[in-house]
Design an enzyme around this catalytic site. Structure first.
Site, PDB file in Angstrom:
ATOM      1  CG  ASP A  37      16.157  53.650  44.278  1.00 24.36           C
ATOM      2  OD1 ASP A  37      16.673  52.587  43.884  1.00 24.36           O
ATOM      3  OD2 ASP A  37      15.020  54.022  43.926  1.00 24.36           O
ATOM      4  CG  HIS A  54      24.859  46.808  44.069  1.00 23.21           C
ATOM      5  ND1 HIS A  54      23.756  47.595  44.324  1.00 23.21           N
ATOM      6  CD2 HIS A  54      24.394  45.701  43.420  1.00 23.21           C
ATOM      7  CE1 HIS A  54      22.664  46.992  43.859  1.00 23.21           C
ATOM      8  NE2 HIS A  54      23.031  45.844  43.302  1.00 23.21           N
ATOM      9  CB  SER A  82      14.385  46.057  51.861  1.00 22.16           C
ATOM     10  OG  SER A  82      14.127  45.354  50.660  1.00 22.16           O
ATOM     11  CB  THR A  83      12.417  42.042  54.638  1.00 20.92           C
ATOM     12  OG1 THR A  83      11.442  43.076  54.413  1.00 20.92           O
ATOM     13  CG2 THR A  83      12.969  42.194  56.045  1.00 20.92           C
ATOM     14  CG  ASN A  85      16.667  44.691  48.680  1.00 20.89           C
ATOM     15  OD1 ASN A  85      17.284  45.519  49.343  1.00 20.89           O
ATOM     16  ND2 ASN A  85      15.793  45.054  47.744  1.00 20.89           N
ATOM     17  CD1 TRP A  86      15.634  38.714  52.466  1.00 21.34           C
ATOM     18  CD2 TRP A  86      17.507  37.732  51.747  1.00 21.34           C
ATOM     19  NE1 TRP A  86      16.564  38.815  53.467  1.00 21.34           N
ATOM     20  CE2 TRP A  86      17.723  38.217  53.065  1.00 21.34           C
ATOM     21  CE3 TRP A  86      18.554  37.081  51.088  1.00 21.34           C
ATOM     22  CZ2 TRP A  86      18.940  38.055  53.728  1.00 21.34           C
ATOM     23  CZ3 TRP A  86      19.763  36.921  51.753  1.00 21.34           C
ATOM     24  CH2 TRP A  86      19.947  37.410  53.050  1.00 21.34           C
ATOM     25  NE  ARG A  88      17.175  44.507  44.611  1.00 22.82           N
ATOM     26  CZ  ARG A  88      17.785  45.670  44.681  1.00 22.82           C
ATOM     27  NH1 ARG A  88      19.115  45.726  44.643  1.00 22.82           N
ATOM     28  NH2 ARG A  88      17.101  46.782  44.803  1.00 22.82           N
ATOM     29  CB  SER A 213      10.808  51.220  49.312  1.00 25.10           C
ATOM     30  OG  SER A 213      10.584  51.656  47.987  1.00 25.10           O
TER      31      SER A 213
END
Length: 266
Positions: A37, A54, A82-83, A85-86, A88, A213
């Protein structure tokens, strides 16, 4: 240092005959998970776009893998996407997928040569087709390696993983292939995507946040937690060693009363 079975010289006490046992016990595992993170905040602090954070995070992962091997870690699970993060911005998601492609293309062969076994867990649904193909290639090319195990959680959510496990169990119970009375924590864990890894020993989160998270909720039941203020792109040998030093001082009781019931084996 080899982390899998090694040749051991065995002497028969009756005959004095010497032989090599190729099935000698492997080194005790040390499984560390990391929530990587702070990429965005790192970039913001340097007046750069999030993509640069990133990219720096990928470099930090490479450093940390090398450090983990040097410090005696045998298994490492990292939370890459993560599931959730879509949610974003599309451009950022595309950048993250692009970095994953670049990482696999540039580092897969090196990881294979260095004895790293790469596994990627999570939901295939929703991932670009070429990413799925690259994931399968990474697993196939490194599946026989045993020096170090790297598990990348991609399009992963612990709640979704638990739900999928429940569905598979329910299907087997309905078909008469599984007796509900036979379901234990051990058997349930066997239905999770992480089923073939040793128990989680230590979970690290960087950037100063103090939450899981939706990462390894079941697996972290008796893991030790270490939260570090460092942003992920700055991570490497020294922060990992600091986390392992903290872990080494912990008394892991696993529900027992006496302190010192189990100590880290490194």
């Amino acid at each position: 240092m080899p982390l899998g079975p090694t040749d051991a010289l065995i002497i028969n006490p009756q005959t004095g005959e010497k032989s090599h046992d190729v099935k000698a016990p492997a080194q005790k595992s040390l499984h560390v998970a990391v929530i990587m993170d702070g990429n965005g905040r790192w970039a913001k602090a340097k007046n750069q776009i999030r993509t640069m954070g990133h990219k720096a995070g990928v470099d930090a992962l490479k450093r940390t893998i090398t450090a983990a091997v040097d410090l005696g870690v045998t298994h490492m699970t990292v939370f890459a996407f993560s599931t959730e993060n879509w949610r974003r911005p599309e451009a950022e998601v595309n950048d993250l997928m692009g970095l994953l492609r670049a990482f696999i293309k540039s580092d897969l062969e090196r990881l294979r040569r260095e004895g790293v076994c790469v596994r990627i867990v999570g939901q295939e649904e929703g991932l670009p087709a070429d990413i799925v193909g690259m994931v399968n290639e990474a697993h196939e090319k490194t599946k026989d390696n045993s020096r170090f195990y790297l598990q990348v959680a991609l399009n992963y959510g612990a709640q979704a993983d638990i739900i999928e496990a429940v569905k598979r169990i329910a299907t087997e119970v309905r078909a008469g292939d599984l007796n509900p009375d036979d379901i234990t924590p051990e058997t349930f864990g066997g239905y999770l995507s992480t089923h073939d890894l040793p128990p989680l020993d230590l979970l690290i989160r960087t950037s100063g946040e103090h939450r899981l998270s939706n990462f390894l909720l079941w697996e972290a039941a008796y893991a030790e937690f270490v939260f570090q203020d460092i942003l992920w792109p700055d991570y490497g040998y020294e922060p990992l060693k600091a986390a392992l030093d903290i872990f080494a001082r912990r008394d892991r009781r696993f529900g027992a009363v006496e302190a010192g019931h189990v100590k880290p084996a490194f």
